[in-house]
Design an enzyme around this catalytic site. Structure first.
Site, mmCIF file in Angstrom:
data_model
loop_
_atom_site.group_PDB
_atom_site.id
_atom_site.type_symbol
_atom_site.label_atom_id
_atom_site.label_comp_id
_atom_site.label_asym_id
_atom_site.label_seq_id
_atom_site.Cartn_x
_atom_site.Cartn_y
_atom_site.Cartn_z
ATOM 1 N N ALA A 1 52.128 -22.430 -71.471
ATOM 2 C CA ALA A 1 52.071 -23.759 -70.852
ATOM 3 C C ALA A 1 51.975 -24.862 -71.897
ATOM 4 O O ALA A 1 51.344 -25.883 -71.689
ATOM 5 C CB ALA A 1 50.869 -23.829 -69.915
ATOM 6 N N GLY B 1 54.677 -26.345 -73.361
ATOM 7 C CA GLY B 1 55.861 -27.210 -73.383
ATOM 8 C C GLY B 1 55.578 -28.582 -72.783
ATOM 9 O O GLY B 1 54.571 -28.798 -72.105
ATOM 10 N N ARG C 1 33.203 -40.705 -44.706
ATOM 11 C CA ARG C 1 33.301 -40.725 -46.169
ATOM 12 C C ARG C 1 32.357 -39.723 -46.823
ATOM 13 O O ARG C 1 31.502 -39.142 -46.155
ATOM 14 C CB ARG C 1 33.039 -42.158 -46.646
ATOM 15 C CG ARG C 1 34.136 -43.133 -46.191
ATOM 16 C CD ARG C 1 33.728 -44.561 -46.378
ATOM 17 N NE ARG C 1 33.240 -44.807 -47.724
ATOM 18 C CZ ARG C 1 32.524 -45.867 -48.082
ATOM 19 N NH1 ARG C 1 32.212 -46.778 -47.180
ATOM 20 N NH2 ARG C 1 32.120 -46.009 -49.318
ATOM 21 N N ARG D 1 61.600 -33.355 -68.430
ATOM 22 C CA ARG D 1 62.358 -33.793 -67.249
ATOM 23 C C ARG D 1 61.485 -34.245 -66.079
ATOM 24 O O ARG D 1 61.971 -34.806 -65.109
ATOM 25 C CB ARG D 1 63.303 -32.668 -66.804
ATOM 26 C CG ARG D 1 64.532 -32.580 -67.683
ATOM 27 C CD ARG D 1 65.361 -31.362 -67.353
ATOM 28 N NE ARG D 1 64.767 -30.143 -67.893
ATOM 29 C CZ ARG D 1 65.166 -28.914 -67.579
ATOM 30 N NH1 ARG D 1 66.141 -28.744 -66.708
ATOM 31 N NH2 ARG D 1 64.592 -27.864 -68.122
ATOM 32 N N ASN E 1 21.195 -42.324 -29.755
ATOM 33 C CA ASN E 1 22.404 -43.022 -29.314
ATOM 34 C C ASN E 1 22.530 -44.326 -30.093
ATOM 35 O O ASN E 1 21.606 -45.145 -30.090
ATOM 36 C CB ASN E 1 22.341 -43.312 -27.820
ATOM 37 C CG ASN E 1 23.688 -43.797 -27.324
ATOM 38 O OD1 ASN E 1 24.571 -43.000 -27.025
ATOM 39 N ND2 ASN E 1 23.864 -45.105 -27.292
ATOM 40 N N ARG F 1 15.700 -61.365 -30.974
ATOM 41 C CA ARG F 1 16.777 -62.311 -30.690
ATOM 42 C C ARG F 1 16.156 -63.502 -29.970
ATOM 43 O O ARG F 1 15.061 -63.393 -29.407
ATOM 44 C CB ARG F 1 17.876 -61.673 -29.840
ATOM 45 C CG ARG F 1 17.427 -61.196 -28.488
ATOM 46 C CD ARG F 1 18.527 -60.411 -27.780
ATOM 47 N NE ARG F 1 18.100 -60.041 -26.447
ATOM 48 C CZ ARG F 1 18.299 -58.861 -25.891
ATOM 49 N NH1 ARG F 1 18.922 -57.914 -26.549
ATOM 50 N NH2 ARG F 1 17.894 -58.620 -24.665
#
Ligand code: UD1
Ligand code: MG
Length: 456
Positions: free
Chosen positions: A9, A11, A332, A15, A376, A439
């Site tokens: 391996a 080379g 992820r 190309r 939940n 809130r």
């Protein structure tokens, strides 16, 4: 088996027109060199020696296999490449399998057959050959009137008559170690390419009265060498089809094999169904009765049985049994989903644990969180895990109910059985069993519009 593999391996792979060394180009998600090393290992060789040159640092870094690396600093030919391994093999009297790093489709079975026939015939060298319609560029197998192999002639050195031979050298051989290294001493670079050809070893051995033989590969496509990206895509298509055929034979339904991309290391249990547009890469393991796809990308995912994944992307994560994911979920790295978890549409989860029976059904971001069982998470809930400098954790206890549009400003803990009212921005810990509402109180002004219009 007393066999060492030498894989060539070094080379450049001009190309490929690439900065990446040729043997690092992937076929079905794995560098071609790794496929060759795995094939040799699968055939039972005791050791792999890989000859590297061009891009050797990159190759060593990305191929994390247990092999001996040998540098060939100048690429003086395939014979010269094999000579570089000699110092690692002093006193070794077994067999040597020579392979090329750019033939990713070679199977362990073919290598085993080559070795067995080599041993049974008591040969000094046995070459793996193929009959092909267009032998252009390949070395041709030269036989005498009795059919015995007397040598190999490279295309560029061949006579007109030799060019008509259709039996070619695949570049894969089995040698008796001693005879190989003795013969390599005798080859010279007096040929069209000015290289030390490994192929010349056959004539040297034959002239000295050594036994030479040839084994024909059953399916010549296996020995296809990759020199450019067109051949790379052709090899990919062949390997892809083989992987899918093996899965189907093992009891997995692939609805449309022309539109399904599964890596060579992927494992899928029986009666699972893979829908079109599904890409499964790396170390993926799915259990039985899963429904995977359509249009999903799954990379390094370990999952149990009866898992459903639709139009979703999952990377470096683990998934329990009976989990439903998607459509349109993004999971992820570092995520662990327990059994019977549901992750619905437009949900992103990163580096988080979601325990058994919990649900994140719609439009949420869960990052760096630890979510207990049967929790939940209402639509639009966000874990605010990043303060601009650092990432923080959110912890949610078992059976908690997080109302829609909650912001959980980490670090923060929500206790077991706690309830968060919809729209809250939670910045302080919520004890077990508590109700938290954060809130503004709702104000209602009756007849507001009518009164406003009267003033005009
Ligand atoms: C070689 C064979 C040819 C055969 C063909 C099959 C020789 C002389 N010829 O030709 O008979 O039909 O493979 O594909 O062996 N390499 C090195 N160091 C070097 C030169 C090459 O490691 O100095 C490696 C290359 O990276 C490649 C392999 O050896 O993996 C084959 O070399 P390549 O130049 O491609 O040989 P071919 O011309 O294809
Ligand atoms: Mg070549």
């Amino acid at each position: 088996m007393n066999v060492v593999a030498i894989i060539l391996a070094a080379g450049k792979g001009t190309r490929m027109k690439s900065r990446l060394p040729k043997v690092l180009h992937g076929v079905c998600g794995k560098p071609m060199l790794e496929h060759v090393i795995s094939a040799a290992a699968g055939a039972g060789v005791s050791r792999n020696i890989v000859i590297i040159g061009h891009g050797s640092d990159m190759i060593r870094e990305s191929v994390k296999f247990d092999v001996a690396w040998v540098e060939q600093t100048e690429q003086l030919g395939t014979g010269h490449a094999v000579m570089q391994a000699e110092r690692l093999l002093t006193g070794f009297t077994g067999s040597i399998l020579v392979l090329c790093g750019d033939t990713p489709l070679i199977s362990p079975a073919t290598l085993e057959r080559l070795f067995q026939e080599h041993t049974a015939a008591g040969n000094s060298v046995t070459v793996l050959t193929a009959d092909i319609a267009d032998p252009t560029g390949y070395g041709r197998i030269i036989r005498d009137s009795t059919g015995a192999v007397t040598g190999i002639v490279e295309h560029r050195d061949a006579s007109g008559e030799q060019l008509r031979i259709n039996e070619i050298n695949t570049g894969i051989y089995c040698f008796a170690a001693k005879e190989l290294f003795a013969a390599l001493q005798k080859i010279s670079p007096a040929n069209a390419q000015g290289e030390y050809y490994l192929t010349d070893v056959l004539a040297v051995i034959a002239e000295q009265g050594g036994r030479t033989g040839a084994v024909k590969v059953e399916d010549a496509r296996e020995t296809m060498g990759i020199n450019d990206r067109v051949q790379l895509a052709a090899a990919e298509a062949l390997m892809r089809r083989k992987i899918l055929n093996d899965l189907m034979t093992a009891g997995v339904t692939i609805i449309d094999p022309d539109n399904t991309y599964i890596g060579s290391e992927v494992i899928i249990g029986t009666d699972s169904i893979v829908y079109p547009g599904t890409i499964m890469e790396g170390n993926c393991r799915f259990g039985e009765n899963c429904i995977l796809g359509p249009y999903s990308r799954l990379t390094n995912v370990t999952a149990g049985n009866e898992v459903t994944v639709q139009n979703s992307v999952i990377t470096d994560s683990s998934v329990g049994n009976g989990v439903i994911i998607g459509p349109f979920a993004y999971i992820r790295p570092g995520t662990v989903l327990g059994d019977n978890v549901k992750v619905g549409d437009f949900v992103e989860i990163k580096n988080s644990v979601v325990e058994n029976g919990s649900k994140v059904p719609h439009l949420s971001y869960v990052g760096d969180a630890q979510i207990g069982e049967r929790v939940n998470i209402g639509a639009g809930t966000i874990t605010c895990n990043y303060d601009g400098t650092q990432k923080w954790q959110t912890k949610i206890g078992n059976n908690a109910f997080i109302g829609s549009n909650t912001n959980l400003v980490a670090p923060v803990k929500v206790g077991e059985n706690a309830i968060i009212g919809a729209g809250s921005t939670v910045t302080k810990d919520v004890p077990d069993g508590a109700l938290c509402i954060e809130r503004a109180k709702q104000k209602v002004y009756p007849d507001w519009t009518t009164r406003k219009n009267k003033k005009k």
